[in-house]
Design an enzyme around this catalytic site. Sequence first.
Site, PDB file in Angstrom:
ATOM      1  N   CYS A 138       0.834  -1.207   0.000  1.00  0.00           N
ATOM      2  CA  CYS A 138       0.000   0.000   0.000  1.00  0.00           C
ATOM      3  C   CYS A 138       0.865   1.252   0.000  1.00  0.00           C
ATOM      4  O   CYS A 138       1.397   1.644   1.039  1.00  0.00           O
ATOM      5  CB  CYS A 138      -0.920  -0.018   1.220  1.00  0.00           C
ATOM      6  SG  CYS A 138      -1.953   1.447   1.333  1.00  0.00           S
ATOM      7  N   CYS A 141      -0.319   4.118   2.212  1.00  0.00           N
ATOM      8  CA  CYS A 141      -0.101   3.936   3.652  1.00  0.00           C
ATOM      9  C   CYS A 141       1.344   4.215   4.024  1.00  0.00           C
ATOM     10  O   CYS A 141       1.631   4.820   5.046  1.00  0.00           O
ATOM     11  CB  CYS A 141      -0.395   2.497   4.085  1.00  0.00           C
ATOM     12  SG  CYS A 141      -1.687   1.688   3.194  1.00  0.00           S
ATOM     13  N   ASP A 142       2.267   3.710   3.182  1.00  0.00           N
ATOM     14  CA  ASP A 142       3.666   3.647   3.598  1.00  0.00           C
ATOM     15  C   ASP A 142       4.623   4.510   2.778  1.00  0.00           C
ATOM     16  O   ASP A 142       5.800   4.617   3.120  1.00  0.00           O
ATOM     17  CB  ASP A 142       4.149   2.187   3.548  1.00  0.00           C
ATOM     18  CG  ASP A 142       3.318   1.286   4.458  1.00  0.00           C
ATOM     19  OD1 ASP A 142       2.876   1.772   5.516  1.00  0.00           O
ATOM     20  OD2 ASP A 142       3.098   0.119   4.109  1.00  0.00           O
TER      21      ASP A 142
END
Length: 313
Positions: A138, A141-142
């Site tokens: 993701c 997200c990261d």
Amino acid sequence: MEENILDCVIVGSGPSGFTAAIYAARADLKPELYTGLEPGGQLTTTTEVDNFPGYADGVTGPEMMMDLQKQAERFDTKVHYELITKAEFAKEVGGVHKLWAGNKEITARSVIISTGATAKYLGLDDEKKYSGGGVSACATCDGFFYKGKDVVVVGAGDTAAEEATYLAKLTNKVTMLVRKDAFRASKAMIHRVESTPNIEVKFNHELIGIEGENALVERAVVINNLTQETSTIDVHGIFIAIGHKPNTDVFKGQVDLDENGYIKTVPGSTRTNLPGVFAAGDVQDHIYRQAITAAGSGCMAAMDAEKYLAELE
């Protein structure tokens, strides 16, 4: 009617599950929702959501899911932070469906499945070893953790193209590994990749290993599948973007699934092959996979369930 048989149980807690709950609760079906292991679904792993109507300034995924949950609870949806581990669906109209959360048995006249889909990995041992140390599925997200660094994106479809262009804004350089000699992505997404100067695409290349000290990614080991030549790329992050697996294992052998495991629904509805069992969101949609389409199908599922129950009276 026996009191312990619920009118409506919703399995899953993403945009489809909570929207179904809002509509079912307002129709006085007194729904009970089981969140599963990831309350809020995939959106809770997303930072900014800019394309959901009504949020003029954007919203984070977790905030949006909390808003949806509060709205569902305002109309007396009962939310259980539990995982459904087993299901036995009735085959006849008006039959009682049985679900289990561990040892707890739940009976219901209608069930809405909105268990979503989970990101796929390649299956390399190194993916597990370096999970949380540079391997991710993701980018939103990261990606933040790789500001100014070099990263690899594995995949050839829209997901990979989207992750690569997103990461290109944050990182120094993105190397895309595409197994075949062409993208599977849409023309628009391919154009976006090709017009981003700090994305390099390596066709006919596959990730075969990951190296690094202290379980932190330092190098991607790749093979050119035409020449069989292996090489390494110095990177800090490796993003696997090869698609999703629908969370339907618990329903296998009962609800009709397509060849990829997505629940089949009657076109133009959320009805499955079983009376009183409905499916909404990414568990039955491998094409759009958006929060807004999931929410829309959650609304449809609640309305389909309400109609089904009304016809039983």
